[in-house]
Each structure stands twice: as structure tokens, then as C-alpha cells.
Design a protein around this motif. Structure first.
Motif, PDB file in Angstrom:
ATOM      1  N   PRO A  30       0.776  -1.112   0.022  1.00  0.00           N
ATOM      2  CA  PRO A  30       0.100   0.097  -0.057  1.00  0.00           C
ATOM      3  C   PRO A  30       0.862   1.280   0.007  1.00  0.00           C
ATOM      4  O   PRO A  30       1.983   1.233   0.587  1.00  0.00           O
ATOM      5  N   LEU A  31       0.411   2.224  -0.604  1.00  0.00           N
ATOM      6  CA  LEU A  31       1.058   3.473  -0.626  1.00  0.00           C
ATOM      7  C   LEU A  31      -0.024   4.669  -0.385  1.00  0.00           C
ATOM      8  O   LEU A  31      -0.990   4.489  -1.197  1.00  0.00           O
ATOM      9  N   ALA A  32       0.544   5.856  -0.297  1.00  0.00           N
ATOM     10  CA  ALA A  32      -0.382   6.984  -0.266  1.00  0.00           C
ATOM     11  C   ALA A  32       0.242   7.982  -1.125  1.00  0.00           C
ATOM     12  O   ALA A  32       1.415   8.252  -1.435  1.00  0.00           O
ATOM     13  N   ASN A  37      -0.359  19.734  -0.452  1.00  0.00           N
ATOM     14  CA  ASN A  37      -0.520  19.405   1.051  1.00  0.00           C
ATOM     15  C   ASN A  37      -1.773  18.360   1.234  1.00  0.00           C
ATOM     16  O   ASN A  37      -2.228  18.077   2.202  1.00  0.00           O
ATOM     17  N   LEU A  38      -2.133  17.677  -0.141  1.00  0.00           N
ATOM     18  CA  LEU A  38      -3.024  16.704  -0.097  1.00  0.00           C
ATOM     19  C   LEU A  38      -2.581  15.211   0.097  1.00  0.00           C
ATOM     20  O   LEU A  38      -1.585  15.160  -0.400  1.00  0.00           O
ATOM     21  N   GLN A  39      -2.952  14.413   0.579  1.00  0.00           N
ATOM     22  CA  GLN A  39      -2.690  12.887   0.676  1.00  0.00           C
ATOM     23  C   GLN A  39      -3.890  12.008   0.681  1.00  0.00           C
ATOM     24  O   GLN A  39      -4.893  12.217   1.206  1.00  0.00           O
ATOM     25  N   SER A  40      -3.710  11.193  -0.303  1.00  0.00           N
ATOM     26  CA  SER A  40      -4.799  10.125  -0.426  1.00  0.00           C
ATOM     27  C   SER A  40      -4.681   9.132   0.555  1.00  0.00           C
ATOM     28  O   SER A  40      -3.794   9.004   1.444  1.00  0.00           O
ATOM     29  N   VAL A  41      -5.728   8.478   0.704  1.00  0.00           N
ATOM     30  CA  VAL A  41      -5.637   7.116   1.566  1.00  0.00           C
ATOM     31  C   VAL A  41      -4.591   6.134   1.007  1.00  0.00           C
ATOM     32  O   VAL A  41      -4.375   6.205  -0.227  1.00  0.00           O
ATOM     33  N   GLU A  42      -4.194   5.070   1.903  1.00  0.00           N
ATOM     34  CA  GLU A  42      -3.292   4.179   1.178  1.00  0.00           C
ATOM     35  C   GLU A  42      -4.182   2.968   0.497  1.00  0.00           C
ATOM     36  O   GLU A  42      -4.802   2.469   0.982  1.00  0.00           O
ATOM     37  N   ILE A  43      -3.708   2.762  -0.592  1.00  0.00           N
ATOM     38  CA  ILE A  43      -4.114   1.898  -1.507  1.00  0.00           C
ATOM     39  C   ILE A  43      -2.954   1.085  -2.180  1.00  0.00           C
ATOM     40  O   ILE A  43      -1.709   1.584  -2.229  1.00  0.00           O
ATOM     41  N   PRO A  44      -3.416  -0.080  -2.770  1.00  0.00           N
ATOM     42  CA  PRO A  44      -2.145  -1.105  -3.377  1.00  0.00           C
ATOM     43  C   PRO A  44      -1.628  -0.257  -4.337  1.00  0.00           C
ATOM     44  O   PRO A  44      -2.422   0.183  -5.253  1.00  0.00           O
TER      45      PRO A  44
END
Length: 72
Positions: A30-32, A37-44
Motif C-alpha cells: 500500500p502507498l499514499a 498538501n493533500l494526501q490520499s488514503v493508502e491503496i495498493p
């Protein structure tokens, strides 16, 4: 001649999808994504790669439709 071109296109897209699927299966970490300044949720990684390929294929199919119009 058109049938051969369609067959070659289908083979190339199929090979590309197999390569993406293989890469996706082997990279399940998983990576984000961070942008400004935005960060996504961790997804594969594989899900992210598949999404990018699908978006690229859709844009590649739609773009010629708009570029073939002649200006008035």
C-alpha cells in the motif's frame, strides 16, 4: 488489411494489460499519494497502476474524436 490492423491493436492492448496485471499482482504494497498538501488514503500500488492505465486508455480513445473536428 483493416482486420490485420484491428488484430494487432487487440494483441498490443492485451499484452499491455497482461503486463500491468502481472506487475500489479507482484506489487501489493500500500502507498499514499501526496500532492501539495493533500494526501490520499493508502491503496495498493496495483490498484493505482490499473486506474492510471484505464484513464490513459479512455483518454486515448476520446482524444481523437475531439481532435478530428475541423475548425469553423
Amino acid at each position: 488489411m483493416r482486420a490485420i490492423a484491428n488484430l494487432l491493436t487487440a494483441i498490443l492492448i492485451g499484452a499491455w494489460l497482461i503486463a500491468v496485471a502481472t506487475l500489479s499482482i507482484q506489487n501489493v504494497t500500500p502507498l499514499a499519494i501526496r500532492f501539495l498538501n493533500l494526501q490520499s488514503v493508502e491503496i495498493p500500488f496495483g490498484v493505482l497502476l490499473t486506474f492510471a492505465v484505464v484513464v490513459g486508455l479512455v483518454v486515448g480513445m476520446v482524444l481523437p474524436i475531439f481532435s478530428s473536428r475541423s475548425p469553423r
